[in-house]
Design a protein around this motif. Sequence first.
Motif, PDB file in Angstrom:
ATOM      1  N   CYS A  24       0.885  -1.343  -0.181  1.00 54.97           N
ATOM      2  CA  CYS A  24       0.032  -0.110   0.177  1.00 54.97           C
ATOM      3  C   CYS A  24       0.843   1.364  -0.307  1.00 54.97           C
ATOM      4  O   CYS A  24       2.157   1.244   0.062  1.00 54.97           O
ATOM      5  CB  CYS A  24      -0.908  -0.019   1.045  1.00 54.97           C
ATOM      6  SG  CYS A  24      -0.131  -0.080   2.579  1.00 54.97           S
ATOM      7  N   PRO A  26       1.289   4.104   2.209  1.00 58.37           N
ATOM      8  CA  PRO A  26       2.683   4.893   2.629  1.00 58.37           C
ATOM      9  C   PRO A  26       4.011   4.008   2.636  1.00 58.37           C
ATOM     10  O   PRO A  26       4.506   5.215   3.200  1.00 58.37           O
ATOM     11  CB  PRO A  26       1.947   4.522   4.149  1.00 58.37           C
ATOM     12  CG  PRO A  26      -0.086   4.435   3.468  1.00 58.37           C
ATOM     13  CD  PRO A  26       0.097   3.051   2.248  1.00 58.37           C
ATOM     14  N   CYS A  49      -0.757   0.098  11.091  1.00 56.17           N
ATOM     15  CA  CYS A  49       0.531   0.872   9.394  1.00 56.17           C
ATOM     16  C   CYS A  49       2.139   0.907   9.561  1.00 56.17           C
ATOM     17  O   CYS A  49       2.536   0.633   8.768  1.00 56.17           O
ATOM     18  CB  CYS A  49      -0.196   1.984   9.106  1.00 56.17           C
ATOM     19  SG  CYS A  49      -1.997   1.997   8.869  1.00 56.17           S
ATOM     20  N   TYR A  52       3.747  -1.701  10.823  1.00 60.20           N
ATOM     21  CA  TYR A  52       3.900  -3.188   9.300  1.00 60.20           C
ATOM     22  C   TYR A  52       4.985  -2.330   8.379  1.00 60.20           C
ATOM     23  O   TYR A  52       6.431  -2.486   7.683  1.00 60.20           O
ATOM     24  CB  TYR A  52       2.945  -2.935   8.901  1.00 60.20           C
ATOM     25  CG  TYR A  52       3.132  -3.174   7.109  1.00 60.20           C
ATOM     26  CD1 TYR A  52       3.530  -4.798   6.846  1.00 60.20           C
ATOM     27  CD2 TYR A  52       2.170  -2.494   6.149  1.00 60.20           C
ATOM     28  CE1 TYR A  52       4.261  -5.478   5.716  1.00 60.20           C
ATOM     29  CE2 TYR A  52       2.605  -3.462   4.746  1.00 60.20           C
ATOM     30  CZ  TYR A  52       3.121  -4.380   4.627  1.00 60.20           C
ATOM     31  OH  TYR A  52       3.243  -5.076   3.021  1.00 60.20           O
ATOM     32  N   HIS A  53       4.771  -0.995   8.416  1.00 60.76           N
ATOM     33  CA  HIS A  53       5.349  -0.468   6.890  1.00 60.76           C
ATOM     34  C   HIS A  53       7.052   0.036   7.761  1.00 60.76           C
ATOM     35  O   HIS A  53       7.690  -0.272   6.685  1.00 60.76           O
ATOM     36  CB  HIS A  53       5.461   0.956   6.886  1.00 60.76           C
ATOM     37  CG  HIS A  53       3.149   1.435   5.837  1.00 60.76           C
ATOM     38  ND1 HIS A  53       3.256   2.010   6.104  1.00 60.76           N
ATOM     39  CD2 HIS A  53       3.291   0.230   4.754  1.00 60.76           C
ATOM     40  CE1 HIS A  53       1.957   1.433   5.898  1.00 60.76           C
ATOM     41  NE2 HIS A  53       1.577   0.464   5.259  1.00 60.76           N
ATOM     42  N   THR A 106      -2.895   7.176   5.604  1.00 65.24           N
ATOM     43  CA  THR A 106      -3.233   6.702   6.065  1.00 65.24           C
ATOM     44  C   THR A 106      -4.917   6.081   4.993  1.00 65.24           C
ATOM     45  O   THR A 106      -5.141   6.591   5.316  1.00 65.24           O
ATOM     46  CB  THR A 106      -3.178   5.405   7.166  1.00 65.24           C
ATOM     47  OG1 THR A 106      -4.218   5.655   8.341  1.00 65.24           O
ATOM     48  CG2 THR A 106      -1.565   4.926   7.532  1.00 65.24           C
ATOM     49  N   CYS A 107      -4.918   5.012   4.901  1.00 69.57           N
ATOM     50  CA  CYS A 107      -6.286   4.622   4.927  1.00 69.57           C
ATOM     51  C   CYS A 107      -7.663   5.361   5.138  1.00 69.57           C
ATOM     52  O   CYS A 107      -8.488   6.026   5.405  1.00 69.57           O
ATOM     53  CB  CYS A 107      -6.999   2.946   4.951  1.00 69.57           C
ATOM     54  SG  CYS A 107      -6.297   2.145   3.647  1.00 69.57           S
ATOM     55  N   SER A 142      -4.830   4.912   0.536  1.00 71.89           N
ATOM     56  CA  SER A 142      -4.155   3.038  -0.053  1.00 71.89           C
ATOM     57  C   SER A 142      -5.110   2.476  -0.839  1.00 71.89           C
ATOM     58  O   SER A 142      -4.605   1.411  -1.590  1.00 71.89           O
ATOM     59  CB  SER A 142      -3.085   2.044   1.711  1.00 71.89           C
ATOM     60  OG  SER A 142      -2.985   2.829   2.685  1.00 71.89           O
TER      61      SER A 142
HETATM   62  S1  SF4 Z   1      -4.523   0.006   6.753  1.00 71.69           S
HETATM   63 FE1  SF4 Z   1      -4.664   1.191   4.858  1.00 71.69          FE
HETATM   64  S2  SF4 Z   1      -2.349   2.256   5.309  1.00 71.69           S
HETATM   65 FE2  SF4 Z   1      -2.961   0.629   6.911  1.00 71.69          FE
HETATM   66  S3  SF4 Z   1      -1.362  -0.804   6.013  1.00 71.69           S
HETATM   67 FE3  SF4 Z   1      -3.875  -1.393   5.781  1.00 71.69          FE
HETATM   68  S4  SF4 Z   1      -4.081  -0.801   3.403  1.00 71.69           S
HETATM   69 FE4  SF4 Z   1      -2.061  -0.247   4.607  1.00 71.69          FE
END
Ligand code: SF4
Length: 459
Positions: A24, A26, A49, A52-53, A106-107, A142
């Motif tokens: 996604c 970010p 988020c 994870y990123h 984010t979303c 996202s």
């Molecule tokens: S919630 Fe949205 S921004 Fe967050 S990791 Fe999932 S898809 Fe990406």
Amino acid sequence: MLLRHTPTEIKERSALTVNPAKTCQPIGAMYAALGVHGCLPHSHGSQGCYAYHRSALTRHFKEPVVAATSAFTEGASVFGGQANLVQAIDNIFSVYNPRVIAVHTTCLSETIGDDVPQIVAKAKADGKVPDGKFVFHANTPSYVGSHVTGFSSMTKAMVDYFAESNGQRAKTINLIPGYVEPSDMAEIRRIAGIMGIATIMFPDTSRVLNGPLTGRYKMFPDGGVTIEDLKKTGSSAGTIALGRTASLAAARALDAKCKVPCEILGLPVGLHGTDAFVDTLRRMAGVSVPDALNLERGQLVDTISDWHQYLYGKRVAIAGDPDQVLALTRFVVSLDMRPVHIVTGSPAGKKYEKRLREAVSEVPEPVNVKVPGDMLLFHQWIKNDPVDLIVGNTYAKYIAKDEDIPLVRYGFPIYDRMGHSYFSTMGYRGALRLMEKLLDAILDRKDRDADDITMELVM
Ligand code: SF4
């Protein structure tokens, strides 16, 4: 068989994605922001988020990845995240003291419609942004595009917030390298350096995500483009943007804002891709190509002719991000290999797909192309019509293992091998490395499959 449930029968799917070939927005924005010197990326949303990123980037680069989050609670998700972001900006400047904060969304914050510029303006009005420090932002929903879109938006934000024209034209050339490895950014800069051209590269993650171990942790490493240089991009002689999907938006924005002319090229992968880059640099800067670079080119041409017999006719399946997939496809076609199954997970658009189909138009057999496609479809194609080689990221290793096909790891993410952040696959030298990887994979398989009679000492 790890993927034993992959059926050979291919059914048209409209709602279901299985094993996506993208992630996604970010994460791309975070990666781009790390290419600004003294920058702390900030994720405006709930903290899962950002965890994870950061971890995905850390797994790929094997380096610490700094970032902060607005850490939304249920309350913020309903009533808006203004208080969270203003507090975060205050905390970040007091505790971590970066030069600049790059906010992405984010979303969650996109769905509730937080107005980030308004919130940043409030933080400034409240005195939360110290003098000489900066906050800039990009919206990165996202549910639009992919991680490459997020990278592109954050790179464009660098132009929107910082580029300014001083009314004069410097000789400097702006380089927008695209969503590539730190090693690739360094190689692209090195080529311009050999040609004696002054450049500003943005973003630039070399020496940020491939820095040295010194015994002392540096939260903000030495690399990255400075804010002062970002400002100067508006007075450069021109911009070369590499990879349309990742870099076009920033280059066009700079042209519109500061009238800096731009040329959009593919990534400098392989002989022709690098030739186009070098030639554009040469024309834009009004210089000639030095012998040192001609030597590198000549060595690549020599090697292509030496190794051609082993690469000729080899069938390849390629999956990855759009700019890499297109550049790589052009390169392998130029080596007389046959890319027959090609997938990118990013919705790169019809024009992109047209370019990709043009790149394979002379392959002497049918070629499967899906934009956007997923790894399930990629696997099904390979099951039904096996290839000699797969080129893709770490997720392709399950397919490679199940189908007993050699894999060359390429692109993002690579979680299970080293080297990509230190050894470039771009430019003439990078093309040599890439060819070495392709050839090693093919010849290792040839040795493995050889019997006592066909085992060769000399190849
Ligand atoms: S919630 Fe949205 S921004 Fe967050 S990791 Fe999932 S898809 Fe990406």
